[in-house]
Design a protein around this motif. Structure first.
Motif, PDB file in Angstrom:
ATOM      1  N   ASN A 124      81.214  50.536  -5.088  1.00 35.60           N
ATOM      2  CA  ASN A 124      80.711  49.551  -3.900  1.00 35.60           C
ATOM      3  C   ASN A 124      81.495  48.817  -3.511  1.00 35.60           C
ATOM      4  OD1 ASN A 124      78.194  50.891  -3.625  1.00 35.60           O
ATOM      5  ND2 ASN A 124      77.362  49.742  -5.302  1.00 35.60           N
ATOM      6  N   GLY A 171      83.984  50.685  -1.375  1.00 34.12           N
ATOM      7  CA  GLY A 171      83.318  50.879  -0.285  1.00 34.12           C
ATOM      8  C   GLY A 171      83.318  49.857   0.844  1.00 34.12           C
ATOM      9  N   SER A 217      83.957  57.031  -1.780  1.00 29.26           N
ATOM     10  CA  SER A 217      83.277  55.995  -2.346  1.00 29.26           C
ATOM     11  C   SER A 217      81.856  56.323  -2.793  1.00 29.26           C
ATOM     12  CB  SER A 217      83.438  54.619  -1.897  1.00 29.26           C
ATOM     13  OG  SER A 217      82.819  54.567  -0.665  1.00 29.26           O
ATOM     14  N   SER A 247      79.221  55.186  -1.115  1.00 31.13           N
ATOM     15  CA  SER A 247      78.598  53.843  -1.213  1.00 31.13           C
ATOM     16  C   SER A 247      77.728  53.885   0.185  1.00 31.13           C
ATOM     17  CB  SER A 247      79.571  52.623  -1.073  1.00 31.13           C
ATOM     18  OG  SER A 247      78.995  51.634  -0.885  1.00 31.13           O
ATOM     19  N   ALA A 268      77.876  50.714   1.949  1.00 28.34           N
ATOM     20  CA  ALA A 268      79.298  50.466   2.620  1.00 28.34           C
ATOM     21  C   ALA A 268      79.079  51.433   3.909  1.00 28.34           C
ATOM     22  CB  ALA A 268      80.481  50.883   1.714  1.00 28.34           C
ATOM     23  N   HIS A 277      72.054  41.609  -5.575  1.00 32.15           N
ATOM     24  CA  HIS A 277      72.124  42.909  -4.843  1.00 32.15           C
ATOM     25  C   HIS A 277      71.708  42.335  -3.395  1.00 32.15           C
ATOM     26  CE1 HIS A 277      72.838  45.070  -8.530  1.00 32.15           C
ATOM     27  NE2 HIS A 277      73.005  46.145  -7.606  1.00 32.15           N
ATOM     28  N   HIS A 297      76.397  45.244   4.742  1.00 28.87           N
ATOM     29  CA  HIS A 297      76.457  45.765   3.695  1.00 28.87           C
ATOM     30  C   HIS A 297      75.827  44.855   2.438  1.00 28.87           C
ATOM     31  CE1 HIS A 297      78.808  47.711  -0.113  1.00 28.87           C
ATOM     32  NE2 HIS A 297      77.440  47.828  -0.293  1.00 28.87           N
ATOM     33  N   ASP A 340      73.656  45.037  -1.186  1.00 30.97           N
ATOM     34  CA  ASP A 340      74.405  44.758  -2.282  1.00 30.97           C
ATOM     35  C   ASP A 340      75.256  43.441  -2.199  1.00 30.97           C
ATOM     36  OD1 ASP A 340      75.490  45.271  -4.811  1.00 30.97           O
ATOM     37  OD2 ASP A 340      76.382  47.401  -4.012  1.00 30.97           O
ATOM     38  N   PRO A 347      79.005  43.091  -3.581  1.00 31.41           N
ATOM     39  CA  PRO A 347      80.165  43.486  -4.234  1.00 31.41           C
ATOM     40  C   PRO A 347      81.300  42.337  -3.960  1.00 31.41           C
ATOM     41  CG  PRO A 347      80.006  44.542  -2.136  1.00 31.41           C
ATOM     42  CD  PRO A 347      78.914  43.922  -2.058  1.00 31.41           C
TER      43      PRO A 347
END
Length: 505
Positions: A243, A246, A286, A288, A291, A401, A463, A467, A469
């Motif tokens: 992720n 991504g 990825s 993801s 993403a 997340h 995103h 999530d 990231p």
């Protein structure tokens, strides 16, 4: 009659600047003048002394680099070489420091002693730009709609740190936040023209292309379960998990598409299109879904904000859908897993390993426990892991997340408000920049770059709804570099606005 008098011929007069020639002195055969022999001997002795000095200096430098590598890790020699370069550029060409910082992003999330390499390079870059500027009293701070929420972030982080259970982790995150804020000031101070800003964008695109190429080379076979809800063997590249790759690819893909499709410079267009090809491939491998959603939102924002890219984006999108669909039906490459991942978006309940409902519920409970200042930087993991046994499940996650929820857990509602004010301040700056450059051609870089950079930040928000990231320092530094470039682009666009006197004329 007498004979005429004969006058002897006069020697020819020399022209202006002529130098009379002298006969060379004759030297016995085989003998050399003693002066020339002494000069040559001195030159040979000086050359020998110089070579000996270089040998001693090289030996000393080699021992120094070897010792630094043994003490602080294998990347310490690189930093010892990079630091003098940044010092020289700080006084000569401070505008090149920020592109160099961007070019070090593909080195990845690696350690350089007690900190990460990207954090150390960020600190060196900020000092290299701001120290000479401070000596000249020539700092440039962000406009108040951006400076106020950034300052509020620092204050809230300082107040929330004593509440964190892991004081060392909280302190590290505070230092990272301070470095990123200083990076924004360094970009505004060192990048003052459109040409300099374009160099920063090119540095980001080159870094994105290099990271994508490595991710494609290092990617291996994948295997999907639960209808594509779980896939093993996903590409990670220089990052810790897919992720992160991504989101990194999604942000720079939108930036590359905006430059490649909207710029009037052939070289810049070629750079953007090549980087976009590699980034879209890395985004695909990825796997993801968050993403992908963020990249789609960013492309839509790019079409809305940057008019010259709309027709090309429609053509590229239609072509990409046709190619991916055809290859997916034929089962070529990893496109089967890509299509399975896309189809699994509407079947989240089929994946028993998806803990997002539990993670979000735990985050809401933590916000209710400390609504004002939160649980401190990095506090979600320890707080959730210590209390999740109440519901009979142990959480093994580092964040909530969700961008807004994670900010509220760690910095409280005050920190969440600062984040929302920062987004609003960036939007206000973009509107002012568009008004200031409304009379310029759409492909002019001073008008193009603010919209492209703003669209590149949209994947972070999109995103972030699924999530978080941003724990990876490479991804976080990339996002903040794009943010700082956006603020610099908007300020430069406002500086090009015509004055009231010019408007009257």
């Amino acid at each position: 009659m007498s004979a005429p008098t004969v006058t002897p011929p006069r020697p020819r007069a020399r022209a202006w600047g002529d130098v009379p020639r002298r006969r060379p002195r004759r030297t016995p055969h085989g003998a050399r003048p003693p002066a020339r022999t002494g000069a040559r001997a001195r030159r040979v002795a000086g050359l020998a002394a110089g070579l000996a000095g270089l040998a001693l200096a090289g030996s000393g430098l080699g021992l120094l680099l070897a010792g630094a590598g043994l003490v602080a890790g294998p990347l310490a020699p690189l930093l010892l070489v990079l630091a003098p370069v940044l010092v020289v550029l700080a006084w000569r060409r401070s505008d090149l420091v920020v592109p160099i910082v961007a070019l070090t992003l593909p080195l990845g999330h690696v350690g350089a002693g007690p900190v990460d390499l990207v954090q150390l390079v960020t600190a060196l870059g900020a000092v290299a730009v701001l120290a000479p500027a401070a000596a000249r009293l020539d700092w440039r701070l962000p406009p108040w709609p951006v400076a106020v929420p950034l300052g509020l972030f620092l204050v809230v982080a300082a107040l929330a740190t004593p509440r964190a259970r892991d004081a060392d982790l909280a302190f590290r995150l505070d230092v990272q936040l301070l470095l990123l804020v200083l990076l924004v000031v360094a970009v505004l101070t060192g990048v003052r023209t459109t040409t300099q800003l374009t160099r920063v964008v090119v540095g980001l695109l080159v870094a994105g292309a290099a990271s994508s190429a490595w991710a494609l080379v290092a990617s291996g076979p994948t295997e999907s379960f639960y209808g594509g809800g779980v896939v093993t063997g996903r590409a990670v590249g220089v990052f810790s998990q897919p992720n992160e790759l991504g989101l990194f690819s999604a942000v720079l893909l939108v930036l590359a598409l905006g430059v490649g499709l909207g710029s009037a410079s052939p070289r810049l267009r070629a750079t953007g299109l090549v980087a976009a090809g590699l980034l879209v491939a890395a985004l695909g491998v990825s796997l993801s879904r968050g993403a992908w959603f963020g990249a789609l939102a960013g492309v839509v924002a790019l079409a809305v904000l940057v008019a010259p890219t709309r027709r090309s984006l429609l053509r590229l999108g239609a072509g990409l859908v046709v190619v991916v669909g055809a290859l997916g039906l034929l089962g070529v490459g990893p496109l089967g897993q890509v299509l399975d991942r896309v189809a699994s978006v509407g079947e989240a309940g089929a994946n028993p390993y998806d803990q997002r409902p539990l993670i979000w519920a735990e985050g809401l409970r933590l916000v209710a426990e400390a609504p004002l200042l939160g649980h401190g930087p990095g506090g979600y993991f320890l707080e959730a892991a210590s209390d999740s046994l109440r519901s009979g499940v142990v959480l093994e996650v580092e964040h909530a997340h969700h961008l807004l929820l994670n900010t509220a857990v760690e910095f409280g509602l005050v920190g969440l408000g600062a984040l929302l004010v920062l987004v609003a301040g960036l939007g206000a700056g973009l509107l002012r920049a568009r008004r200031a450059t409304a009379t310029l051609p759409p492909a002019a870089e001073v008008r193009l770059l603010p919209g492209v950079l703003a669209a590149a930040l949209v994947p972070v928000l999109a995103h972030g709804m699924l999530d978080y990231p941003l724990r990876n320092p490479v991804v976080l530094t990339t996002v903040w570099l794009v943010l700082a470039a956006l603020v610099a682009a908007c300020e430069h666009a406002r500086a090009t606005a015509p004055t009231p006197t010019q408007e009257t004329r």
